[in-house]
Design an enzyme around this catalytic site. Structure first.
Site, PDB file in Angstrom:
ATOM      1  N   ARG A 193      12.375 -30.704  23.196  1.00  0.00           N
ATOM      2  CA  ARG A 193      13.003 -29.558  22.540  1.00  0.00           C
ATOM      3  C   ARG A 193      12.664 -28.281  23.308  1.00  0.00           C
ATOM      4  NH1 ARG A 193      11.979 -26.740  16.573  1.00  0.00           N
ATOM      5  NH2 ARG A 193      13.850 -25.433  16.656  1.00  0.00           N
ATOM      6  N   HIS A 194      13.597 -27.353  23.320  1.00  0.00           N
ATOM      7  CA  HIS A 194      13.418 -26.078  24.011  1.00  0.00           C
ATOM      8  C   HIS A 194      12.320 -25.217  23.368  1.00  0.00           C
ATOM      9  CE1 HIS A 194      15.262 -23.818  20.716  1.00  0.00           C
ATOM     10  NE2 HIS A 194      16.162 -24.800  20.644  1.00  0.00           N
ATOM     11  N   GLY A 195      11.935 -24.170  24.070  1.00  0.00           N
ATOM     12  CA  GLY A 195      10.926 -23.234  23.580  1.00  0.00           C
ATOM     13  C   GLY A 195      11.460 -22.284  22.511  1.00  0.00           C
ATOM     14  N   ASN A 196      10.575 -21.485  21.986  1.00  0.00           N
ATOM     15  CA  ASN A 196      10.867 -20.582  20.874  1.00  0.00           C
ATOM     16  C   ASN A 196      11.843 -19.474  21.265  1.00  0.00           C
ATOM     17  OD1 ASN A 196       9.828 -18.042  19.021  1.00  0.00           O
ATOM     18  ND2 ASN A 196       9.690 -19.990  17.964  1.00  0.00           N
ATOM     19  N   THR A 197      12.666 -19.080  20.290  1.00  0.00           N
ATOM     20  CA  THR A 197      13.570 -17.939  20.439  1.00  0.00           C
ATOM     21  C   THR A 197      13.335 -16.980  19.285  1.00  0.00           C
ATOM     22  OG1 THR A 197      15.383 -18.789  19.086  1.00  0.00           O
ATOM     23  CG2 THR A 197      15.304 -19.549  21.378  1.00  0.00           C
ATOM     24  N   ASP A 198      13.877 -15.779  19.402  1.00  0.00           N
ATOM     25  CA  ASP A 198      13.757 -14.823  18.297  1.00  0.00           C
ATOM     26  C   ASP A 198      14.467 -15.332  17.050  1.00  0.00           C
ATOM     27  OD1 ASP A 198      12.243 -13.071  19.801  1.00  0.00           O
ATOM     28  OD2 ASP A 198      13.938 -11.788  20.358  1.00  0.00           O
ATOM     29  N   TRP A 199      15.536 -16.100  17.234  1.00  0.00           N
ATOM     30  CA  TRP A 199      16.237 -16.646  16.071  1.00  0.00           C
ATOM     31  C   TRP A 199      15.427 -17.753  15.411  1.00  0.00           C
ATOM     32  CZ3 TRP A 199      22.281 -16.952  16.246  1.00  0.00           C
ATOM     33  CH2 TRP A 199      22.791 -15.679  16.522  1.00  0.00           C
ATOM     34  N   ASN A 200      14.712 -18.562  16.194  1.00  0.00           N
ATOM     35  CA  ASN A 200      13.780 -19.522  15.599  1.00  0.00           C
ATOM     36  C   ASN A 200      12.755 -18.790  14.741  1.00  0.00           C
ATOM     37  OD1 ASN A 200      13.627 -21.654  18.510  1.00  0.00           O
ATOM     38  ND2 ASN A 200      14.736 -22.032  16.624  1.00  0.00           N
TER      39      ASN A 200
ATOM     40  N   ARG B 189      18.588 -21.500  26.246  1.00  0.00           N
ATOM     41  CA  ARG B 189      17.232 -21.763  25.760  1.00  0.00           C
ATOM     42  C   ARG B 189      16.726 -23.124  26.221  1.00  0.00           C
ATOM     43  NH1 ARG B 189      20.822 -21.804  21.462  1.00  0.00           N
ATOM     44  NH2 ARG B 189      20.760 -23.495  19.933  1.00  0.00           N
TER      45      ARG B 189
ATOM     46  N   GLU C 271      23.037 -28.304  20.836  1.00  0.00           N
ATOM     47  CA  GLU C 271      22.658 -28.360  19.420  1.00  0.00           C
ATOM     48  C   GLU C 271      23.887 -28.657  18.556  1.00  0.00           C
ATOM     49  OE1 GLU C 271      20.919 -29.194  17.103  1.00  0.00           O
ATOM     50  OE2 GLU C 271      19.352 -27.658  16.958  1.00  0.00           O
TER      51      GLU C 271
END
Length: 209
Positions: free
Chosen positions: A8-15, A58, A82
């Site tokens: 899974r990809h790294g963190n985003t502001d939306w996460n 991402r 996704e």
């Protein structure tokens, strides 16, 4: 025995704000970029033979962190994107619950959501096709890393393993920059060797959207 790492990809502001991303092309934030670097330092020890990624930034930028360690070129596959969440995309989950209460109820209970949201069956079939295509890049006994997204990873793996939805719901969502290790041989087919592995196991789990 061949090995497929579903990452899974790294963190985003939306996460971080529990906002539904779906197929909106949201970039990694500073935390996500560091997570990708830290995770890549672990994954490189598995000596991957190929890296394939969703084309959303991402995921692609997460894959790039591993490519920098290995010297491998990253291949891109839209099938690893996704789940498409339709009108939910861009909303917080609190807003989804307020605006689409019936759909939100079905989502929280593992049912097909309806509306414009991609079905679980479609998602599972699409992502598993991408995972199988990625796995085919490995030489006998080799390792491939496929970089994808939270809901996509879980449903794609479930379809690959032919698990019913009830069994799939017993898996916790993958944390950002964590992965699933799958192995394959002629006698046993696909098996789960490890789940939710990564460098930040004590962090809370953002929703897989």
């Amino acid at each position: 025995m061949s090995r497929l790492i579903v990452w899974r990809h790294g963190n985003t502001d939306w996460n971080a704000t529990h906002r539904v991303q779906g197929q909106t092309d949201v970039a990694l934030n500073a935390i996500g970029r560091q997570q990708a670097i830290d995770a890549a330092e672990l994954l490189v020890t598995m000596r991957p033979d190929a890296i394939v990624s969703s084309d959303l930034h991402r995921a692609a930028d997460t894959a790039a962190a591993l490519a920098a360690h290995t010297g491998l070129a990253v291949g891109y596959d839209k099938r690893l994107r996704e789940r498409y969440f339709g009108n939910w995309q861009g909303l917080t989950m609190a807003e989804v619950a307020e605006l689409y209460p019936d759909q939100h109820y079905r989502w929280t209970h593992g049912q097909e959501v309806g509306g414009e949201v991609e079905t679980l069956a479609e998602l599972g079939a699409r992502v598993s096709e991408g995972l199988l295509a990625a796995a085919a890049l490995a030489p006998p006994g080799g390792t491939v890393v496929a970089v994808t997204h939270g809901a996509a990873a879980r449903q794609g793996i479930g379809h690959l393993l032919e698990w019913p939805l009830e069994q799939l719901r017993t898996l916790r969502a993958l944390q950002n920059c964590h992965w699933v290790e799958l192995t394959h041989d002629r006698e046993r087919g696909w098996q789960v060797a490890a789940y939710n592995v990564g460098p930040f196991s004590d962090r809370p789990v953002p929703p897989p959207v």
